[in-house]
Design an enzyme around this catalytic site. Structure first.
Site, short mmCIF file in Angstrom:
data_model
loop_
_atom_site.label_atom_id
_atom_site.label_comp_id
_atom_site.label_asym_id
_atom_site.label_seq_id
_atom_site.Cartn_x
_atom_site.Cartn_y
_atom_site.Cartn_z
N ALA A 56 1.02 -1.12 -0.06
CA ALA A 56 -0.12 0.02 0.01
C ALA A 56 0.97 1.23 -0.10
O ALA A 56 0.34 2.37 -0.80
CB ALA A 56 -0.95 0.08 1.26
N GLU A 58 3.58 1.69 -1.71
CA GLU A 58 3.65 2.32 -2.97
C GLU A 58 2.80 2.76 -4.07
O GLU A 58 2.88 3.07 -4.88
CB GLU A 58 4.74 1.07 -3.67
N ALA A 80 -4.85 -4.07 1.47
CA ALA A 80 -4.98 -4.66 2.58
C ALA A 80 -3.96 -4.20 3.79
O ALA A 80 -2.82 -4.75 3.66
CB ALA A 80 -5.17 -6.03 2.89
N VAL A 81 -4.26 -3.08 4.50
CA VAL A 81 -3.16 -2.75 5.57
C VAL A 81 -3.78 -3.40 6.93
O VAL A 81 -4.79 -3.00 7.21
CB VAL A 81 -2.94 -1.44 5.57
N ILE A 82 -3.20 -4.16 7.23
CA ILE A 82 -3.46 -5.12 8.69
C ILE A 82 -2.55 -4.65 9.83
O ILE A 82 -1.39 -4.74 9.92
CB ILE A 82 -3.65 -6.62 8.37
N THR A 86 1.89 -3.25 15.40
CA THR A 86 3.10 -2.61 14.76
C THR A 86 3.05 -0.94 14.26
O THR A 86 1.80 -0.82 13.77
CB THR A 86 4.06 -3.17 13.98
N HIS A 88 4.25 0.39 12.06
CA HIS A 88 4.31 0.47 10.89
C HIS A 88 2.91 0.71 10.02
O HIS A 88 2.65 1.46 9.00
CB HIS A 88 4.85 -0.87 10.44
N1 INI Z 1 1.86 -3.44 2.93
C1 INI Z 1 0.52 -3.27 2.89
O1 INI Z 1 -0.17 -3.25 1.83
N2 INI Z 1 -0.12 -3.95 3.86
C2 INI Z 1 0.43 -4.05 5.10
O2 INI Z 1 -0.53 -4.43 6.08
C3 INI Z 1 1.61 -3.92 5.36
N3 INI Z 1 2.26 -4.04 6.53
O3 INI Z 1 1.63 -4.29 7.81
O4 INI Z 1 3.56 -3.87 6.75
C4 INI Z 1 2.46 -3.30 4.22
N4 INI Z 1 3.72 -3.19 4.18
C5 INI Z 1 4.44 -3.10 3.22
C6 INI Z 1 4.64 -1.64 2.62
O5 INI Z 1 3.39 -1.23 1.95
C7 INI Z 1 5.90 -1.34 1.72
O6 INI Z 1 5.52 -2.27 0.49
C8 INI Z 1 7.18 -1.78 2.12
O7 INI Z 1 7.46 -0.85 3.33
C9 INI Z 1 8.52 -1.49 1.18
O8 INI Z 1 8.44 0.04 0.97
#
Ligand code: INI
Length: 156
Positions: A56, A58, A80-82, A86, A88
């Protein structure tokens, strides 16, 4: 009084789906829901392109590039961001929604938000084709409506 609104006829509109690979077991269902909704509203599979991004975070850069091509009537963002305990989560979800909203308002292109931001995998499953519907399908329906709304405003 005139009411100006968009109908749900997909017609010959061209759609870009921008989908995250992260949590793809959820996102794939959102993609299927979006495609199904477009086709059931009269759209053509050949007018749908699927663009995959790592996650998400990017999404905004890809959405900006896709919007700049000026070949799509709407962009549908699916991810989907779960949370998973964290911080993050806040950064990923926050940057995703902020970036997409900025591009939408700057370009005036219908860009809809089918990115789940949830606490648990169970909540994500509920929104990806089970008891809380399919948010990918809802984002596709909103995109169809917005394409037709902008045309209706032009024609009014
Ligand atoms: N990306 C998601 O799409 N969903 C998530 O839940 C997630 N978590 O939880 O970390 C996530 N992380 C990756 C992020 O989007 C980047 O692709 C990564 O940080 C590289 O830049």
């Amino acid at each position: 009084m005139n009411t100006i609104e968009g109908n749900l006829v997909a017609g010959n509109a061209k759609f870009a789906l921008v989908a995250g690979r992260f949590n793809d077991f959820i996102v794939n269902n959102l993609v299927e829901g979006a495609i199904d909704t477009i086709v059931r509203h009269g759209g053509n599979r050949d007018n749908i392109d699927l663009i995959k991004v790592p996650g998400a975070y990017e999404m905004p850069v890809a959405v900006k590039k896709v919007a700049s091509l000026e070949k799509y009537d709407a962009i549908i963002c699916l991810g989907a961001v779960i949370r998973g305990g964290t911080p993050h989560f806040e950064f990923v979800a926050g940057e995703c929604v902020k970036g997409i909203a900025t591009i939408a308002t700057q370009t005036g292109l219908p860009i809809t938000f089918g990115v789940l931001t949830v606490d648990t995998i169970e909540q994500a499953i509920e929104r990806a084709g089970t008891k809380a519907g399919n948010k990918g399908g809802e984002a596709a329906a909103a995109a169809i409506e917005m394409v037709n709304l902008l045309n209706a405003i032009d024609a009014a």
